[in-house]
Scaffold this motif. Structure first.
Motif, short mmCIF file in Angstrom:
data_model
loop_
_atom_site.label_atom_id
_atom_site.label_comp_id
_atom_site.label_asym_id
_atom_site.label_seq_id
_atom_site.Cartn_x
_atom_site.Cartn_y
_atom_site.Cartn_z
N ASP A 104 -40.05 -1.41 2.71
CA ASP A 104 -41.20 -1.73 3.56
C ASP A 104 -41.78 -3.11 3.26
OD1 ASP A 104 -40.95 0.65 4.85
OD2 ASP A 104 -42.55 1.68 3.75
N TRP A 105 -41.74 -3.50 1.97
CA TRP A 105 -42.30 -4.80 1.60
C TRP A 105 -41.51 -5.94 2.23
CZ3 TRP A 105 -39.04 -8.16 -0.86
CH2 TRP A 105 -37.90 -7.62 -1.45
N VAL A 106 -40.24 -5.69 2.56
CA VAL A 106 -39.42 -6.72 3.19
C VAL A 106 -40.03 -7.16 4.51
CG1 VAL A 106 -37.18 -7.17 4.28
CG2 VAL A 106 -37.27 -6.05 2.04
N ASP A 107 -40.47 -6.19 5.32
CA ASP A 107 -41.09 -6.51 6.61
C ASP A 107 -42.31 -7.39 6.43
OD1 ASP A 107 -39.18 -4.94 7.93
OD2 ASP A 107 -40.40 -3.14 7.69
N GLN A 108 -43.10 -7.11 5.38
CA GLN A 108 -44.30 -7.90 5.15
C GLN A 108 -43.94 -9.33 4.77
OE1 GLN A 108 -46.38 -5.68 2.12
NE2 GLN A 108 -46.52 -3.83 3.36
#
Length: 272
Positions: free
Chosen positions: A250-254
């Protein structure tokens, strides 16, 4: 121990590539030195397998920008078969079956092509059988598989072991293993990973492409790279793989949103 003075085997600079006019790689940078094991992780569609195919010279992929140097030589100028001869190896995620082609003869011809490139004599059938039977122990493979057609009727684990057998015979300087853990049960994973560890030396290097941290429980990487949207987003040690296992992607999208905002001249607070 990582040696910063070890020779660079593969140097990828700002690599862009597309397939069917669709951009996939969008600025990959990666330096691999002798003695190193690198792991590339990421979601489906992040560009991991495309990177492996571009390095191997797959004709469907077009390099649109950037450079790749193998031991100082422009790799992109070379046809796929020459890349293999000079020591670049690609282990496929889905090894193909080649009915009617003896596995033993296939391995002998490939091995002799590599030997000639290194200045060694070709092996005849009898001499090669002695060599290949010694290598079978690396992947705990039944000699009966040598008499069958290439990968025909092999299980997923047997196909992957056959790939590592090829790697053992070809003695590459840079081995690229594209999701070699895909579809393997625990025992097969242990055997395949054990073969990779056995073949790793201070003179060669390995690039592992994987989704799962479980492979890195058996093969300890020097570097872990997270790939997203056609570029390497973050690099770390094995702890980065453990973080991915715990947190997911999920942190990748951020982070991608922050990069996109910066590219468009917006501040991160405006993202979303």
């Amino acid at each position: 121990m990582i040696r910063s003075d070890a020779p660079i085997l593969l140097e990828i600079c700002d690599l862009h590539a597309c397939v069917e006019h669709k951009a996939i790689l969008k600025g990959v940078n990666l330096t691999i030195r002798a003695g190193e094991i690198h792991a590339v992780m990421g979601r489906n569609g992040s560009g991991k397998s495309t990177l492996s195919k571009v390095l191997a010279g797959h004709p469907a992929y077009q390099v649109t920008a950037g450079t790749v140097r193998y031991r100082g030589e422009n790799l992109l100028d070379l046809p796929p078969e020459q890349r293999a001869r000079i020591g670049l190896f690609l282990g496929f995620q889905y090894p193909i079956e080649i009915p009617g082609v003896s596995n033993l003869e296939f391995l002998r011809v490939a091995t002799n092509a590599r030997r000639l490139e290194m200045g060694d004599e070709e092996l005849d059938t009898f001499a090669f059988e002695d060599v290949v039977r010694d290598k079978l122990a690396v992947v705990q493979m039944d000699p009966a598989f040598l008499e069958r057609s290439v990968n025909e009727g092999f299980s997923g684990g047997e196909k992957k072991r056959n790939e590592i057998l090829q790697m053992a015979l070809l003695d590459p300087l840079v081995a690229i293993l594209d999701e070699t853990d895909s579809g393997l049960d625990i025992d097969a994973l242990r055997i395949v990973a054990g073969g990779v560890n056995h073949l790793a030396t201070a003179e060669n290097a390995t690039l592992l492409i994987t989704h799962y941290q479980r492979l890195l429980d058996v093969i300890t990487p020097d570097y872990v790279h997270v790939m997203a949207a056609g570029r390497i987003l973050r690099t770390g040690g094995k702890e980065l793989a453990l973080e991915l296992e715990e947190r997911g992607y999920d942190w990748v999208d951020q982070e991608l949103a922050v990069l996109e905002a910066a590219a468009q001249g917006r501040t991160p607070v405006e993202v979303g």
